[in-house]
Design an enzyme around this catalytic site. Structure first.
Site, PDB file in Angstrom:
ATOM      1  N   LYS A  76       0.829  -1.197   0.000  1.00 46.43           N
ATOM      2  CA  LYS A  76       0.000   0.000   0.000  1.00 46.43           C
ATOM      3  C   LYS A  76       0.869   1.255   0.000  1.00 46.43           C
ATOM      4  O   LYS A  76       1.949   1.258  -0.568  1.00 46.43           O
ATOM      5  CB  LYS A  76      -0.951  -0.047   1.192  1.00 46.43           C
ATOM      6  CG  LYS A  76      -1.966  -1.192   1.100  1.00 46.43           C
ATOM      7  CD  LYS A  76      -3.131  -0.966   2.044  1.00 46.43           C
ATOM      8  CE  LYS A  76      -4.228  -1.981   1.815  1.00 46.43           C
ATOM      9  NZ  LYS A  76      -5.465  -1.615   2.526  1.00 46.43           N
ATOM     10  N   ILE A  77       0.388   2.317   0.640  1.00 47.08           N
ATOM     11  CA  ILE A  77       1.072   3.601   0.570  1.00 47.08           C
ATOM     12  C   ILE A  77       2.160   3.712   1.630  1.00 47.08           C
ATOM     13  O   ILE A  77       2.034   3.183   2.737  1.00 47.08           O
ATOM     14  CB  ILE A  77       0.061   4.759   0.721  1.00 47.08           C
ATOM     15  CG1 ILE A  77       0.722   6.103   0.375  1.00 47.08           C
ATOM     16  CG2 ILE A  77      -0.553   4.788   2.123  1.00 47.08           C
ATOM     17  CD1 ILE A  77      -0.274   7.249   0.198  1.00 47.08           C
ATOM     18  N   THR A  78       3.240   4.387   1.266  1.00 50.84           N
ATOM     19  CA  THR A  78       4.307   4.673   2.209  1.00 50.84           C
ATOM     20  C   THR A  78       4.956   5.998   1.836  1.00 50.84           C
ATOM     21  O   THR A  78       4.569   6.648   0.863  1.00 50.84           O
ATOM     22  CB  THR A  78       5.343   3.535   2.248  1.00 50.84           C
ATOM     23  OG1 THR A  78       6.198   3.720   3.380  1.00 50.84           O
ATOM     24  CG2 THR A  78       6.187   3.503   0.977  1.00 50.84           C
ATOM     25  N   HIS A  80       8.871   7.970   1.357  1.00 45.56           N
ATOM     26  CA  HIS A  80      10.327   7.904   1.269  1.00 45.56           C
ATOM     27  C   HIS A  80      10.874   9.313   1.405  1.00 45.56           C
ATOM     28  O   HIS A  80      10.249  10.279   0.957  1.00 45.56           O
ATOM     29  CB  HIS A  80      10.777   7.330  -0.075  1.00 45.56           C
ATOM     30  CG  HIS A  80      10.316   5.934  -0.323  1.00 45.56           C
ATOM     31  ND1 HIS A  80      10.530   4.908   0.559  1.00 45.56           N
ATOM     32  CD2 HIS A  80       9.639   5.389  -1.368  1.00 45.56           C
ATOM     33  CE1 HIS A  80      10.023   3.794   0.080  1.00 45.56           C
ATOM     34  NE2 HIS A  80       9.464   4.055  -1.090  1.00 45.56           N
ATOM     35  N   GLY A 186       8.494  -3.820  -0.127  1.00 46.34           N
ATOM     36  CA  GLY A 186       7.498  -3.950  -1.189  1.00 46.34           C
ATOM     37  C   GLY A 186       8.209  -4.300  -2.475  1.00 46.34           C
ATOM     38  O   GLY A 186       9.110  -3.585  -2.891  1.00 46.34           O
ATOM     39  N   CYS A 215       1.137   1.891   5.029  1.00 44.95           N
ATOM     40  CA  CYS A 215       0.917   0.473   4.709  1.00 44.95           C
ATOM     41  C   CYS A 215      -0.514   0.040   4.966  1.00 44.95           C
ATOM     42  O   CYS A 215      -0.806  -1.152   5.014  1.00 44.95           O
ATOM     43  CB  CYS A 215       1.885  -0.422   5.476  1.00 44.95           C
ATOM     44  SG  CYS A 215       3.602   0.034   5.290  1.00 44.95           S
TER      45      CYS A 215
END
Length: 281
Positions: A76-78, A80, A186, A215
């Site tokens: 899912k989304i993270t 960086h 991921g 996530c």
């Protein structure tokens, strides 16, 4: 396994924009598939950016409309950004691909890295990545004066921690003594060659994670080496240690094809075909 080549793509002032790193991955991926280069791990930092895997829901994205790059990895989304060591191992695996085993090897290298710095980490069943385990639920402090038995994150499907103050923020999970993710993983496997990889929080500003549901996990948070150890840890310190353990784990792994009669596909979230995805980013 063949010798693993490391490429330092850019850190600090030379951090690599996400789109450029994605293009680099595809270039190396094509070369590795053609056996023009050995197994290669790109190591780098990114400028601040949110990326969303294929399973990301709209309710997990930033509420303020901050741009998100949708990518072809699992999970899912993270987020960086600076202070986070990102690694993209681009490696040829035997077929049928055992994507779960590849994820476990990456986790193992990062667990060993954290241990070298004096931090005990672990895996959490059903959640990929490397975790700092929290206290037992009954020993954790209450939230907002509420008993943990009534924690709305666990009982209200529409509860949004982004709208309910710092006591629910992912970056404050350590203060709440909850499980918190130190490293996210991921990946994507295409034509038997891996892409994407891991993100290890060394000394980032973890409040970036408070704008999203990292996530897609609402009942845990995020951690960093610096926060957990109570001292400033730098990318430069961690880089050679990560390389050492990645080389040890990945080069010495006895690669075996996935057992076709097992249920590895359902565990990994993969398709069982030439292209597979896995992770909770």
């Amino acid at each position: 396994m063949s010798e693993l080549r490391f490429v330092h793509a850019g850190f600090g002032a030379e951090a690599v924009e996400y789109q450029r790193a994605w293009d680099m991955q595809r270039e190396v991926h094509a070369a590795r598939f053609a056996d023009e280069v050995p197994d290669t791990c790109l190591l780098l930092e990114h400028p601040p950016v949110y990326t969303a895997g294929r399973r990301t829901e709209d309710s997990e994205r930033p509420l303020d409309g901050t741009p998100v790059i949708d990518v072809d990895r699992g999970g899912k989304i993270t987020w960086h950004g600076p202070g986070q060591l990102v690694g993209y191992p681009i490696m040829k695996l035997p077929r049928p691909v055992d994507v779960v085993a590849h994820v476990r090897r990456l986790e193992e290298a990062l667990i060993r890295t954290a241990a070298d710095f004096g931090l005990e980490t672990s895996r959490v069943e059903g959640r990929s990545g490397v975790w700092v385990l929290g206290d037992p639920v009954e020993q954790r402090p209450s939230l907002g004066g509420l008993s943990l038995d009534f924690d709305p994150r666990l009982h209200d499907d529409e509860f949004d921690p982004r709208l309910n103050g710092p006591e629910y923020a992912p970056s404050n999970a350590g203060q709440r003594r909850e499980d918190r993710k130190l490293a996210a993983i991921g990946i994507r496997v295409a034509k038997g060659v891996t892409m994407h990889g891991f993100a290890l929080n060394v000394n980032p500003d973890n409040t970036w994670f408070d704008r999203i549901v990292p996530c897609g996990i609402r009942d845990a948070g995020v951690a960093s080496l610096s926060e957990e150890l109570g001292r400033e840890v730098t990318i430069a310190e961690v880089l050679p240690v990560v390389e050492w353990h990645l080389r040890d784990v990945l080069e010495n792994a006895e690669l075996r094809p996935r057992e076709t009669g097992g249920d590895a596909e359902s565990v990994a979230g993969g398709t069982g075909r030439a292209t597979e995805t896995v992770a909770t980013a």
